[in-house]
Structures are given as structure tokens and as C-alpha cells.
Design a protein around this motif. Sequence first.
Motif, short mmCIF file in Angstrom:
data_model
loop_
_atom_site.label_atom_id
_atom_site.label_comp_id
_atom_site.label_asym_id
_atom_site.label_seq_id
_atom_site.Cartn_x
_atom_site.Cartn_y
_atom_site.Cartn_z
N TYR A 14 0.84 -1.19 0.00
CA TYR A 14 0.00 0.00 0.00
C TYR A 14 0.88 1.24 0.00
CZ TYR A 14 -3.60 -3.32 1.44
OH TYR A 14 -4.45 -4.38 1.49
N GLU A 15 0.30 2.35 -0.46
CA GLU A 15 1.03 3.62 -0.50
C GLU A 15 1.51 4.01 0.90
OE1 GLU A 15 -0.67 6.81 -3.15
OE2 GLU A 15 -2.39 5.46 -2.98
N ASP A 16 2.76 4.41 0.98
CA ASP A 16 3.36 4.95 2.20
C ASP A 16 3.31 3.98 3.38
OD1 ASP A 16 4.85 6.95 3.41
OD2 ASP A 16 3.08 7.91 4.27
N VAL A 17 3.34 2.68 3.10
CA VAL A 17 3.38 1.66 4.13
C VAL A 17 4.58 0.76 3.81
CG1 VAL A 17 2.17 -0.31 5.17
CG2 VAL A 17 0.87 1.71 4.44
N ALA A 18 5.40 0.51 4.82
CA ALA A 18 6.59 -0.33 4.62
C ALA A 18 6.16 -1.69 4.07
CB ALA A 18 7.34 -0.50 5.93
N PHE A 19 6.92 -2.20 3.09
CA PHE A 19 6.59 -3.47 2.46
C PHE A 19 7.87 -4.13 1.98
CE2 PHE A 19 5.60 -6.00 -1.35
CZ PHE A 19 4.61 -6.84 -0.86
N THR A 20 7.99 -5.41 2.22
CA THR A 20 9.10 -6.20 1.71
C THR A 20 8.53 -7.22 0.74
OG1 THR A 20 10.28 -5.95 3.79
CG2 THR A 20 11.01 -7.73 2.32
N PRO A 21 8.94 -7.17 -0.53
CA PRO A 21 8.43 -8.15 -1.50
C PRO A 21 8.78 -9.57 -1.07
CG PRO A 21 9.58 -6.36 -2.61
CD PRO A 21 9.85 -6.20 -1.13
N PRO A 22 7.96 -10.54 -1.47
CA PRO A 22 8.24 -11.94 -1.12
C PRO A 22 9.64 -12.35 -1.58
CG PRO A 22 6.07 -11.73 -2.12
CD PRO A 22 6.74 -10.40 -2.27
N ALA A 23 10.37 -12.98 -0.69
CA ALA A 23 11.75 -13.38 -0.98
C ALA A 23 11.83 -14.43 -2.08
CB ALA A 23 12.42 -13.90 0.30
N PRO B 160 4.26 -13.63 -6.86
CA PRO B 160 3.55 -12.40 -7.23
C PRO B 160 3.04 -11.63 -6.02
CG PRO B 160 2.72 -14.28 -8.49
CD PRO B 160 3.62 -14.82 -7.44
N TYR B 161 2.91 -10.34 -6.20
CA TYR B 161 2.29 -9.48 -5.20
C TYR B 161 1.64 -8.31 -5.91
CZ TYR B 161 6.48 -6.48 -5.46
OH TYR B 161 7.50 -5.66 -5.88
N LEU B 162 0.87 -7.54 -5.16
CA LEU B 162 0.13 -6.41 -5.72
C LEU B 162 0.63 -5.10 -5.12
CD1 LEU B 162 -3.48 -7.87 -5.35
CD2 LEU B 162 -1.95 -8.04 -7.33
N ARG B 163 0.44 -4.03 -5.87
CA ARG B 163 0.70 -2.67 -5.37
C ARG B 163 -0.56 -1.87 -5.64
NH1 ARG B 163 6.15 -0.05 -6.87
NH2 ARG B 163 5.57 0.95 -4.94
N ALA B 164 -1.10 -1.19 -4.61
CA ALA B 164 -2.36 -0.46 -4.73
C ALA B 164 -2.12 1.04 -4.61
CB ALA B 164 -3.33 -0.92 -3.65
N PHE B 165 -2.78 1.80 -5.49
CA PHE B 165 -2.64 3.26 -5.52
C PHE B 165 -4.00 3.91 -5.71
CE2 PHE B 165 1.08 1.34 -7.48
CZ PHE B 165 2.13 1.94 -6.81
N LEU B 166 -4.32 4.90 -4.87
CA LEU B 166 -5.49 5.73 -5.09
C LEU B 166 -5.00 7.03 -5.70
CD1 LEU B 166 -8.61 5.83 -4.51
CD2 LEU B 166 -8.01 7.30 -2.59
N LEU B 167 -5.51 7.38 -6.87
CA LEU B 167 -5.08 8.58 -7.60
C LEU B 167 -6.27 9.52 -7.73
CD1 LEU B 167 -3.21 6.56 -10.36
CD2 LEU B 167 -2.19 7.59 -8.33
N PRO B 168 -6.55 10.30 -6.68
CA PRO B 168 -7.72 11.18 -6.75
C PRO B 168 -7.51 12.34 -7.71
CG PRO B 168 -6.68 11.27 -4.56
CD PRO B 168 -5.86 10.37 -5.42
N ALA B 169 -8.60 12.72 -8.37
CA ALA B 169 -8.61 13.92 -9.22
C ALA B 169 -9.15 15.07 -8.37
CB ALA B 169 -9.49 13.69 -10.44
#
Length: 139
Positions: A29-38, A42-51
Motif C-alpha cells: 500500500y502507499e506509504d506503508v513499509a513493504f518487503t516483496p516476497p523473498a 507475485p504481489y500487488l501494489r495499490a494506488f489511489l489517484l484522486p482527481a
Amino acid sequence: MSDKIIRSLLEGRLKTWATARVPALPIAYEDVAFTPPADGSPYLRAFLLPANATSEDLEGKHTAYRGVFQVSVVTKAGIGRGTAESIADEIAALFPNNLDLTKTAFTVYVRSPMATAPAQQGDTTTTLPLSFTYRADTT
């Protein structure tokens, strides 16, 4: 501000699905510490892009929140697109056009079919971005 509610509704639906899926998919998630699987799974990345929010009445009581929700599927580089595209199909089914999600009398609507952008290839991973537009109105 309603962006917080919109984020919670969209990310919450994604998280519930990704956690229940076999195998489960971790989400960055945005601005949350994350370590990809060693192991390179697969993994996901989520972004909210408000107008910019708008108002469509003369009294100024109405507010329309619009934007884009993007979910990127990250897989190992060099394995082809099959895994990422299968996950993308599952996510598209999770967020169909005209889906409505409600929290405390506030509703956000998926306003477009899920779209896939060109994959971004790196040295060790390939990222397949998916996105849809959303809208929420208050009065």
C-alpha cells in the motif's frame, strides 16, 4: 475528507479478496513499509489517484469525488505474462463496472471497466498496471 473513505472501501475489498485467494497475494500500500516476497512470488501494489473534487450545484452542497484506482500485479521477470494476466482477470471480476461500495451512507462507484496498461519490465520483476475510474457524490 472522503478520499479516506474511498481508499478504505477500495483497498478493503482488494485486501479481503487477496487474503482469501489461494495462494494469498501480499499487497504493498502507499506509504506503508513493504518487503516483496523473498521467493519472487507475485504481489500487488495499490494506488489511489484522486482527481480534483468538483461541485455541480449552485448552492455548493454537492461534491463529486473522482479519480483512478490502480492495482499493479508484480511478477518475476522472464516468466511470461500468463500469471499476471490471470491475476488481472480475477481483479477485473472483483471490480466490475458500476459496482457500488458503501460505508456510512457514502457510496463510491466503479465508473469504468478495468483497463490494462503496458507492462513495465525491470531486471527482476515485471509490473502489469490495471486501473479503473471511480466516482462518489455527496449532497
